[in-house]
Design a protein around this motif. Structure first.
Motif, PDB file in Angstrom:
ATOM      1  N   ALA A   1      42.103  44.980  36.446  1.00 47.48           N
ATOM      2  CA  ALA A   1      41.604  44.070  37.490  1.00 47.48           C
ATOM      3  C   ALA A   1      42.548  42.895  37.710  1.00 47.48           C
ATOM      4  O   ALA A   1      42.712  42.413  38.841  1.00 47.48           O
ATOM      5  CB  ALA A   1      40.222  43.565  37.120  1.00 47.48           C
ATOM      6  N   GLN A   2      43.181  42.436  36.633  1.00 52.92           N
ATOM      7  CA  GLN A   2      44.077  41.287  36.756  1.00 52.92           C
ATOM      8  C   GLN A   2      45.287  41.642  37.634  1.00 52.92           C
ATOM      9  O   GLN A   2      45.672  40.876  38.519  1.00 52.92           O
ATOM     10  CB  GLN A   2      44.543  40.859  35.373  1.00 52.92           C
ATOM     11  CG  GLN A   2      45.099  39.457  35.356  1.00 52.92           C
ATOM     12  CD  GLN A   2      45.406  38.972  33.936  1.00 52.92           C
ATOM     13  OE1 GLN A   2      45.230  39.702  32.966  1.00 52.92           O
ATOM     14  NE2 GLN A   2      45.847  37.747  33.844  1.00 52.92           N
TER      15      GLN A   2
ATOM     16  N   GLN B   1      44.173  41.864  41.183  1.00 50.15           N
ATOM     17  CA  GLN B   1      44.082  40.573  41.876  1.00 50.15           C
ATOM     18  C   GLN B   1      45.450  40.178  42.445  1.00 50.15           C
ATOM     19  O   GLN B   1      45.550  39.698  43.580  1.00 50.15           O
ATOM     20  CB  GLN B   1      43.590  39.498  40.909  1.00 50.15           C
ATOM     21  CG  GLN B   1      43.419  38.138  41.565  1.00 50.15           C
ATOM     22  CD  GLN B   1      42.712  37.148  40.661  1.00 50.15           C
ATOM     23  OE1 GLN B   1      42.588  37.360  39.459  1.00 50.15           O
ATOM     24  NE2 GLN B   1      42.209  36.084  41.251  1.00 50.15           N
ATOM     25  N   ARG B   2      46.479  40.415  41.654  1.00 50.85           N
ATOM     26  CA  ARG B   2      47.834  40.098  42.121  1.00 50.85           C
ATOM     27  C   ARG B   2      48.202  40.981  43.322  1.00 50.85           C
ATOM     28  O   ARG B   2      48.723  40.496  44.329  1.00 50.85           O
ATOM     29  CB  ARG B   2      48.825  40.333  40.970  1.00 50.85           C
ATOM     30  CG  ARG B   2      50.255  39.942  41.289  1.00 50.85           C
ATOM     31  CD  ARG B   2      51.177  40.293  40.123  1.00 50.85           C
ATOM     32  NE  ARG B   2      51.249  41.725  39.868  1.00 50.85           N
ATOM     33  CZ  ARG B   2      51.988  42.586  40.573  1.00 50.85           C
ATOM     34  NH1 ARG B   2      52.705  42.149  41.588  1.00 50.85           N
ATOM     35  NH2 ARG B   2      52.005  43.885  40.282  1.00 50.85           N
TER      36      ARG B   2
ATOM     37  N   TYR C   1      46.149  42.514  45.359  1.00 54.18           N
ATOM     38  CA  TYR C   1      45.269  42.159  46.484  1.00 54.18           C
ATOM     39  C   TYR C   1      45.915  41.069  47.337  1.00 54.18           C
ATOM     40  O   TYR C   1      45.865  41.105  48.573  1.00 54.18           O
ATOM     41  CB  TYR C   1      43.926  41.693  45.934  1.00 54.18           C
ATOM     42  CG  TYR C   1      42.925  41.253  46.969  1.00 54.18           C
ATOM     43  CD1 TYR C   1      42.099  42.182  47.609  1.00 54.18           C
ATOM     44  CD2 TYR C   1      42.792  39.903  47.321  1.00 54.18           C
ATOM     45  CE1 TYR C   1      41.174  41.775  48.565  1.00 54.18           C
ATOM     46  CE2 TYR C   1      41.877  39.500  48.268  1.00 54.18           C
ATOM     47  CZ  TYR C   1      41.069  40.438  48.888  1.00 54.18           C
ATOM     48  OH  TYR C   1      40.163  40.034  49.835  1.00 54.18           O
TER      49      TYR C   1
ATOM     50  N   TYR D   1      44.117  40.035  51.374  1.00 56.89           N
ATOM     51  CA  TYR D   1      43.464  38.740  51.580  1.00 56.89           C
ATOM     52  C   TYR D   1      43.539  38.287  53.037  1.00 56.89           C
ATOM     53  O   TYR D   1      42.733  37.466  53.488  1.00 56.89           O
ATOM     54  CB  TYR D   1      44.120  37.679  50.686  1.00 56.89           C
ATOM     55  CG  TYR D   1      45.393  37.124  51.275  1.00 56.89           C
ATOM     56  CD1 TYR D   1      45.381  35.944  52.020  1.00 56.89           C
ATOM     57  CD2 TYR D   1      46.608  37.798  51.135  1.00 56.89           C
ATOM     58  CE1 TYR D   1      46.536  35.452  52.602  1.00 56.89           C
ATOM     59  CE2 TYR D   1      47.765  37.317  51.718  1.00 56.89           C
ATOM     60  CZ  TYR D   1      47.728  36.147  52.445  1.00 56.89           C
ATOM     61  OH  TYR D   1      48.873  35.675  53.027  1.00 56.89           O
TER      62      TYR D   1
ATOM     63  N   GLU E   1      38.996  35.372  48.474  1.00 56.53           N
ATOM     64  CA  GLU E   1      37.942  35.697  47.517  1.00 56.53           C
ATOM     65  C   GLU E   1      37.204  36.963  47.915  1.00 56.53           C
ATOM     66  O   GLU E   1      36.094  37.208  47.459  1.00 56.53           O
ATOM     67  CB  GLU E   1      36.945  34.532  47.435  1.00 56.53           C
ATOM     68  CG  GLU E   1      37.571  33.204  47.046  1.00 56.53           C
ATOM     69  CD  GLU E   1      38.109  33.220  45.615  1.00 56.53           C
ATOM     70  OE1 GLU E   1      37.457  33.826  44.749  1.00 56.53           O
ATOM     71  OE2 GLU E   1      39.177  32.634  45.382  1.00 56.53           O
TER      72      GLU E   1
ATOM     73  N   GLY F   1      33.650  41.847  48.097  1.00 56.21           N
ATOM     74  CA  GLY F   1      33.343  41.502  46.715  1.00 56.21           C
ATOM     75  C   GLY F   1      31.849  41.301  46.489  1.00 56.21           C
ATOM     76  O   GLY F   1      31.234  40.542  47.214  1.00 56.21           O
TER      77      GLY F   1
ATOM     78  N   ILE G   1      43.327  47.446  42.316  1.00 56.52           N
ATOM     79  CA  ILE G   1      42.702  46.599  43.355  1.00 56.52           C
ATOM     80  C   ILE G   1      41.194  46.831  43.375  1.00 56.52           C
ATOM     81  O   ILE G   1      40.394  45.883  43.473  1.00 56.52           O
ATOM     82  CB  ILE G   1      43.329  46.895  44.736  1.00 56.52           C
ATOM     83  CG1 ILE G   1      44.794  46.478  44.750  1.00 56.52           C
ATOM     84  CG2 ILE G   1      42.565  46.182  45.845  1.00 56.52           C
ATOM     85  CD1 ILE G   1      45.567  46.919  45.982  1.00 56.52           C
TER      86      ILE G   1
ATOM     87  N   PHE H   1      39.612  45.002  40.600  1.00 54.81           N
ATOM     88  CA  PHE H   1      39.498  43.577  40.922  1.00 54.81           C
ATOM     89  C   PHE H   1      38.300  43.325  41.843  1.00 54.81           C
ATOM     90  O   PHE H   1      37.500  42.407  41.613  1.00 54.81           O
ATOM     91  CB  PHE H   1      40.790  43.089  41.586  1.00 54.81           C
ATOM     92  CG  PHE H   1      40.649  41.774  42.299  1.00 54.81           C
ATOM     93  CD1 PHE H   1      40.352  40.607  41.592  1.00 54.81           C
ATOM     94  CD2 PHE H   1      40.780  41.685  43.687  1.00 54.81           C
ATOM     95  CE1 PHE H   1      40.198  39.391  42.258  1.00 54.81           C
ATOM     96  CE2 PHE H   1      40.632  40.484  44.353  1.00 54.81           C
ATOM     97  CZ  PHE H   1      40.338  39.335  43.626  1.00 54.81           C
TER      98      PHE H   1
ATOM     99  N   ARG I   1      34.471  41.081  41.301  1.00 55.97           N
ATOM    100  CA  ARG I   1      34.115  39.868  42.036  1.00 55.97           C
ATOM    101  C   ARG I   1      32.624  39.574  41.868  1.00 55.97           C
ATOM    102  O   ARG I   1      31.803  40.499  41.814  1.00 55.97           O
ATOM    103  CB  ARG I   1      34.409  40.011  43.546  1.00 55.97           C
ATOM    104  CG  ARG I   1      35.825  40.402  43.894  1.00 55.97           C
ATOM    105  CD  ARG I   1      36.858  39.479  43.264  1.00 55.97           C
ATOM    106  NE  ARG I   1      36.711  38.106  43.698  1.00 55.97           N
ATOM    107  CZ  ARG I   1      36.944  37.033  42.942  1.00 55.97           C
ATOM    108  NH1 ARG I   1      37.308  37.188  41.688  1.00 55.97           N
ATOM    109  NH2 ARG I   1      36.804  35.837  43.411  1.00 55.97           N
TER     110      ARG I   1
END
Lengths: 646, 246
Positions: free
Chosen positions: B157-158, B161-162, B164, B170, B176, B189, B225, B228, B232
């Motif tokens: 997930a980490q 996030q990067r 994403y 985004y 978010e 999310g 992704i 991640f 959420r």
């Protein structure tokens, strides 16, 4: 100019004789003309600072001053139109008018507003007209000034907003001061914007100016309203008024009544609406005045029909039970009769469009739906610019002003409603009221997500702002598309001046000056003007912040600082994905970061109270409170907020 | 640019595209999602009414599946039924949408239903889409097989996030994953759809979302992704936020 006057041929005579001269030239034999004998050279003046210069008798009297010039009379005419302000970046081609406004006219109605860019001047006029319902004046160089102003004129043209513009010029080649005035002169100054002004003229005498100035105002104010342009020669401005103005008069202004729909078409529209099972009303630029809102409410309530407000103007109260904007697409797909009112894009509203490698579209309406449209734009068309949108196959096209036609339409609807039909229509009311409440709740639920995010969500920004202004007489003087329309979804709008719609032509750089112009109009009513300002838009011409500070225009600006031309980030992303390459590079050429622009410092440098950047949502409310205290003192203030992209 | 023969559109939406990019996520309104329930119910009803004579799935329909895919997109079938015709499960806010690829209806029943659907599904007249085109569409639906992509237990997930952020998710869906009414990017999310559907959609999205091919984003990165998005948090109840009850 004194030198010009001394050696001038009367300009009217010059123009009058031009045609005759040309005819003579055409008929003349092709033999070399004799060069006329040179005029005797005047005696050289004595050297300055010499005893002869100080004590000697001049050979002739050189007239260097004039009590009243053409520009004074022009100001008389402008005053007669009730124009409150002139927005301008100063320019020598209209120096006569400039001086007459501030001295002869006393700098009152109109008052000179100093702008840092002609695009700002026009966009200020755009925003002002959205609130005030009439134009202010804009002065600009006929060359470089109109060139700067062009995009803003186009926005106003697309948005059906009256802009009253005067460009300076110097027609007589022998009167131009070299070299600058040659570069600032043009044969046909209006040519560069003629595709997107409604009317222009080049008056050649003061009576001609007077008639054209009044005519231009009348044309700009007749729906569909649009920009007009007068190009005024510097000679006409600066030369003395002939005969001391004894023969001059200011023509009276009587505005033309807005065009109304013909009675047959209106009755037919009413018949279709009354008989419809699921009618839908779609309003875009329908309300021209506060009365327009009330008229649309009356029609919607008579029919118990849902309204989709596309908010080109503030058409319909956001929390009225019949406001079903958030459910618009669903209603359109189910309706049997649609009434569009001054819609910018009928086809686009009734179709979905897919921007993939294959561009495809399809109707979202049911087969057999009846389409009625009332709009004044049908009455005025030009070819070059394509803002008229795709052709729509209407069943009933009423070429008329919607607001002016609403009373007769509503009356006809009421006349055709039987008692039984009225009862049936009332059954719709509860359903729509519940749906309106549900939409509000859905918006609130959605806004709760990312509530504590940093950068701050646009929903949080909107909610924090609403908390501080909702008990004031507020006016949102910016568009809300780029903040995901949160204000329109979360706030309660019920007055015409509370929202001014968008730019019309989607030309970026409109937002900040339009907000300042609208705030200028709001000032005399004591309203709290609020601008949610996109960062990229402000950077086109940020000098308008100085204009707001200099003229003490109270305006609260909240920066939506997402540090990018974000719409274009997404556009580049589409291309990168389509080509399956570099999907992590869409920020190149589209971001406004590294370094981040410090908008608080920028604003402070122009004399505004400013704070930020704020990226902790808990700090936002108190900062807005502090800024509002400044605005209530009659000054502009700015809060820079680091925000989510949309 | 290869412009469709179904509907050529050079300029009318140019300004709209410039300022208001709406994606298929948002364009899919509640109506269209719920409308699809009708087809599901109808299919069930058809089977219930005639169990002894249940039509055999057409093994080799005469239509042209390639052309059918174009019709599937142009007529907006994907809006309710998904880009792979996979449908979706009922959620708290949205009705279920039936899977139609492959459809269990025989071709004649399929034609009848599209012309005169029950429930809320909009009817499609022969003026909108001909029998021949519907036959092609039917062939396309029958050619599709449900996705069998498995969610890897190693998904990070980490790293998701990067990715994403760097891959631009985004831009439309928010930093978010909150979504946006302006971009049309839906709230992601925490993500509600299965991983297989997520992959299927990202690879060949309906509506406006730009496609993310395997060449651009390998399955393993999509899994990160997805992890991640799955991580959420749910939104806080709006009733508990004073500023959202003004």
């Amino acid at each position: 100019m004194a030198e010009r006057k001394k050696t001038s041929v009367n300009r009217r005579d010059f123009l009058k004789n031009a045609a005759a001269g040309a005819a003579v030239l055409a008929a003349a034999p092709a033999v070399p003309a004799k060069r006329p004998a040179p005029e005797p050279r005047p005696a050289a003046p004595p050297p300055p600072m010499s005893p002869e210069a100080e004590m000697g008798t001049p050979s002739s009297v050189d007239v260097l001053t004039a009590d009243r010039t053409g520009s004074d009379f022009m100001v008389d005419v402008i005053k007669s139109l009730g124009i409150e302000y002139v927005c301008a970046n100063p320019g020598s081609s209209f120096r006569g008018l400039h001086e007459s406004v501030i001295n002869y006219g006393g700098n009152r109605s109109p008052e000179f507003i100093t702008c840092c860019h002609e695009e700002s001047s026009v966009a200020m006029g755009h925003g002002y007209a959205k609130i005030e319902g009439k134009p202010l004046a804009i002065f600009a160089h006929g060359t470089v000034g109109i060139q700067h102003a062009a995009m803003a004129i186009y926005n106003a043209y697309c948005d059906r907003v009256p802009i009253y513009m005067i460009g300076g010029n110097i027609m007589d080649a022998t009167k131009r001061i070299p070299p600058v005035e040659w570069s600032h002169s043009v044969q046909d100054a209006a040519a560069m914007v003629r595709d997107y002004v409604k009317w222009d003229d080049l008056p050649t005498s003061l009576p001609h100016f007077a008639e054209s100035a009044v005519r231009a105002y009348k044309i700009a104010m007749t729906p569909p309203m649009m920009p007009v342009l007068l190009v005024v020669d510097a000679e006409l401005q600066e030369n003395p008024i002939p005969d001391d103005g004894a023969t001059l008069r200011v023509p009276s202004l009587v505005l033309a009544g807005p065009p109304q729909g013909d009675s047959g078409s209106v009755a037919e529209a009413a018949r279709l609406l009354v008989a419809a099972e699921n009618p839908v009303l779609i309003a875009d630029r329908a309300a021209r005045t506060p009365a327009g809102m009330a008229l649309l409410v009356e029609l919607a309530e008579a029919l118990q029909a849902p309204v989709i407000d596309q908010t080109g103007r503030m058409n319909f109260p956001s929390r009225h039970p019949l406001n079903q904007t958030e459910r618009g697409r669903r209603l359109i797909s189910n309706t049997d009769v649609i009434l569009g009112l001054e819609m910018n894009d009928v086809w686009g509203t009734l179709h979905s469009f897919r921007d993939q490698l294959n561009r495809t579209s399809q109707p979202i309406t049911q087969p057999g739906v009846k389409l009625i449209h009332i709009g004044a734009a049908t009455l005025f068309s030009k070819s070059n610019y394509q803002n008229f949108q795709r052709y729509s196959e209407l069943d009933l096209d009423i070429a008329a002003d919607a607001e002016a036609t609403l009373p007769s339409l509503t009356e006809s609807v009421k006349r055709q409603l039987t008692a039984n039909r009225k009862v049936a229509l009332q059954d719709r009311a509860a359903k729509f009221a519940a749906a309106n409440r549900e939409s509000l709740q859905q918006a609130r639920d959605a806004a709760a997500y990312a509530w504590d995010a940093s950068p701050i969500s646009t929903a949080r920004l909107s909610a924090e702002l609403w908390a501080q202004i909702k008990d004031e007489d507020w006016s949102l003087v910016s568009t809300v598309g780029f903040v995901s329309r949160w204000p329109l979804r979360l706030w309660s709008f019920d007055k015409y001046h509370q929202y001014i719609g968008g730019s019309g032509g989607y030309g970026i750089g409109y937002g900040a000056p339009a907000a300042v112009g609208a705030a200028l109009a709001n000032r005399k009513y004591g309203r709290l003007s609020v601008n949610i300002q996109n960062d990229g838009d402000l950077m086109y011409a940020p000098g308008v912040l100085w204009t707001a500070a200099h003229h003490r225009i109270p305006l609260l600006t909240i920066m939506h600082n997402n540090r990018a031309y974000h719409q274009e980030v997404m556009q580049v992303q589409i291309m990168a994905n389509r080509h399956s390459r570099g999907i992590d590079r869409a920020s190149i050429g589209t971001s406004i970061a590294d370094p981040n622009i410090d908008y608080a410092k920028l604003a402070q440098g122009m004399g505004l109270f400013a704070e930020g950047p704020i990226s902790d949502p808990k700090e936002l409310g108190p900062a807005i409170q502090r800024a509002i205290a400044v605005v209530k003192r009659g000054e502009p203030a700015l809060i820079d907020v680091h925000t989510q992209p949309r | 640019m290869n412009r469709s023969s179904v509907e050529t559109q050079p300029s009318a939406a140019a300004s709209r595209r410039s300022s208001y990019r709406t994606s298929g996520f948002a364009i899919v309104g509640c109506l269209l999602l719920t409308a699809a329930v009708a087809l599901f119910l109808s299919e069930r009803s058809t089977r219930a009414q005639a169990p002894a004579q249940a039509p055999k799935p057409a093994a080799a329909p005469a239509g042209n599946a390639k052309n059918g895919k174009q019709i599937f997109e142009a007529q907006g079938c994907f809006k309710c039924h998904g880009s792979e015709g996979q449908g979706r499960s009922q959620t708290a806010k949205e009705s279920a949408v039936p899977q139609i690829a492959p459809t269990r209806l025989a071709l004649p029943a399929f034609l009848r239903f599209v012309r005169s659907p029950t429930g809320q599904m909009p009817p499609y007249s022969s003026q909108q889409v001909s029998d021949s085109e519907l036959t092609d569409l039917y062939a396309f639906l029958q050619s599709l097989a449900p996705s069998k992509v498995e969610f890897p237990s190693t998904a990070n997930a980490q790293n998701g996030q990067r990715l994403y952020a760097s891959y631009g998710c985004y831009e439309c869906h928010g930093g978010e994953a909150q979504g946006s009414a302006q971009t049309g990017g839906s709230r992601l999310g925490p993500i509600q759809i299965p991983f297989a559907s997520f992959v299927s959609y990202v690879r060949q999205p309906a509506g406006q979302m730009p496609p993310y091919t395997k060449k651009a984003v390998p399955d393993a990165e999509l899994a990160d992704i997805y992890a991640f998005l799955k991580s959420r948090p749910e939104a806080a109840p709006s009733k508990g936020i004073a500023l959202l009850n003004q």
